[in-house]
Design a protein around this motif. Structure first.
Motif, short mmCIF file in Angstrom:
data_model
loop_
_atom_site.label_atom_id
_atom_site.label_comp_id
_atom_site.label_asym_id
_atom_site.label_seq_id
_atom_site.Cartn_x
_atom_site.Cartn_y
_atom_site.Cartn_z
N GLY A 1 -1.35 -1.91 -27.55
CA GLY A 1 -0.03 -1.31 -27.63
C GLY A 1 0.07 -0.01 -28.40
O GLY A 1 1.17 0.46 -28.69
N GLU A 2 -1.07 0.62 -28.73
CA GLU A 2 -1.04 1.84 -29.54
C GLU A 2 -0.43 3.01 -28.75
O GLU A 2 0.37 3.78 -29.29
CB GLU A 2 -2.44 2.18 -30.02
N SER A 3 -0.81 3.15 -27.48
CA SER A 3 -0.26 4.23 -26.67
C SER A 3 1.24 4.05 -26.46
O SER A 3 2.01 5.02 -26.51
CB SER A 3 -0.96 4.29 -25.31
N TYR A 4 1.67 2.82 -26.25
CA TYR A 4 3.09 2.53 -26.07
C TYR A 4 3.87 2.94 -27.31
O TYR A 4 4.92 3.57 -27.22
CB TYR A 4 3.27 1.04 -25.79
N ASP A 5 3.36 2.58 -28.49
CA ASP A 5 4.06 2.90 -29.74
C ASP A 5 4.10 4.40 -29.99
O ASP A 5 5.11 4.93 -30.49
CB ASP A 5 3.38 2.19 -30.92
N ARG A 6 3.03 5.12 -29.64
CA ARG A 6 3.04 6.57 -29.84
C ARG A 6 4.07 7.24 -28.94
O ARG A 6 4.81 8.14 -29.38
CB ARG A 6 1.64 7.15 -29.56
N LEU A 7 4.14 6.81 -27.69
CA LEU A 7 5.15 7.37 -26.79
C LEU A 7 6.56 6.99 -27.23
O LEU A 7 7.50 7.79 -27.11
CB LEU A 7 4.90 6.88 -25.36
N GLU A 8 6.71 5.78 -27.75
CA GLU A 8 8.03 5.37 -28.23
C GLU A 8 8.47 6.23 -29.40
O GLU A 8 9.63 6.66 -29.47
CB GLU A 8 8.00 3.90 -28.66
N ARG A 9 7.57 6.51 -30.33
CA ARG A 9 7.91 7.37 -31.46
C ARG A 9 8.30 8.76 -31.00
O ARG A 9 9.24 9.38 -31.55
CB ARG A 9 6.75 7.42 -32.45
#
Length: 297
Positions: free
Chosen positions: A17-25
């Motif tokens: 989920g690291e890419s998801y969290d970066r895009l969310e930020r």
């Protein structure tokens, strides 16, 4: 729409989920720097200057926005608004009662349930932050009820029903209460839920297989233990001076360990065994010395 598509696609490919969290930020930063966010902030700054009756009308609207908001940016902005109003207009959340007819109680529960459903870590952190701020000025009985609910959700989200998101949401909510609403820990109610339920679960939760969840429980144990110990020191003078938190809560800790040992979840049983070993190593839980047993006989 394009960022939303990328975020959903990255969630399917990135198991951590690291890419998801970066895009969310990135999406949150874009939303917070836009003209709509600026207008909303100006409106929030005006709330403390209007009549109290008007301020109270804002609370049900925040609850509605949190429950019916389609985008996570809307829910994150609602959480920010709650945190801002808790600081600037705490009287706006003062309503009679402690049930669901109280708009503040409904909003408190909505923040917790929204944090369970949220996929991104950034939005979940904002909701936990708002929950802690709101819990500090909410009726004590409603906060204790939500804390018990979070404990049940954590215990039930293991084993065959393993749900890392639910476990993290429960731990985050209780950590927010312990850190931002420590005033609530001075009253555990008739069942003393902080010392008999929350802190024993935090003692076990520090051994969660998810390091993030374990660190959250560690903060609950430290902050919650400090708050309850300070209260006891004031109320009982020096009778508990020098007593370890594990010694003070030993009956509740043993009860929690026994419940975990009887659980169907292997992870919970391992955590209970590790906790019991630690209590024995600290000489908190140990057999009575042989000399003492001889004298008693």
């Amino acid at each position: 729409a394009a960022l939303n598509y990328l975020q959903v696609r990255s969630a399917g490919r990135d198991t951590r989920g690291e890419s998801y969290d970066r895009l969310e930020r990135a999406r949150l930063q874009m939303a917070q720097s836009g003209p709509i966010a600026g207008a909303l902030n100006k409106c929030l700054h005006m709330v403390p200057k209007v009549d109290l009756s008007v301020q109270k009308e804002v609370v049900p609207q925040l609850d509605s926005a949190l429950r019916s908001g389609v985008g996570f940016a809307t829910r994150a902005a609602t959480a920010d608004a709650v945190s801002s109003l808790c600081t600037g207009s705490p009287s706006a959340f003062s309503f009679p009662g402690h049930g669901t007819t109280n708009p503040t109680v409904r909003l408190l529960r909505a923040l917790y349930y929204a944090s369970e459903r949220e996929h991104g870590q950034g939005a979940r952190d904002k909701m936990a932050h708002a929950l802690g701020n709101l819990a500090a000025i909410s009726p004590g009985q409603s906060v204790r009820s939500l804390a018990l609910r979070a404990c049940e959700r954590y215990s039930g989200a293991t084993g065959n029903n393993d749900d890392p998101v639910a476990r993290r949401a429960a731990a985050s909510a209780l950590r927010a209460m312990a850190v931002r609403a420590s005033n609530q820990l001075s009253d555990g109610g008739p069942r003393d839920i902080w010392c008999r339920r929350v802190l024993p679960l935090a003692f076990l939760g520090q051994r969660d297989t998810d390091t993030k969840v374990a660190s959250l429980w560690k903060e609950v144990w430290e902050e919650g233990g400090m708050a309850t110990h300070t209260t006891d020191t004031v109320n009982v003078s020096s009778s508990n001076f020098g007593v370890l938190m594990e010694e003070k809560l030993l009956p509740a800790l043993v009860t929690a360990c026994v419940e975990a040992l009887n659980d169907v979840s292997w992870a919970r049983r391992v955590s209970a065994c590790t906790a019991l070993i630690e209590l024995c190593d600290q000489n908190v839980l140990a057999p009575v010395p042989h000399s003492t047993r001889s004298m008693a006989q």
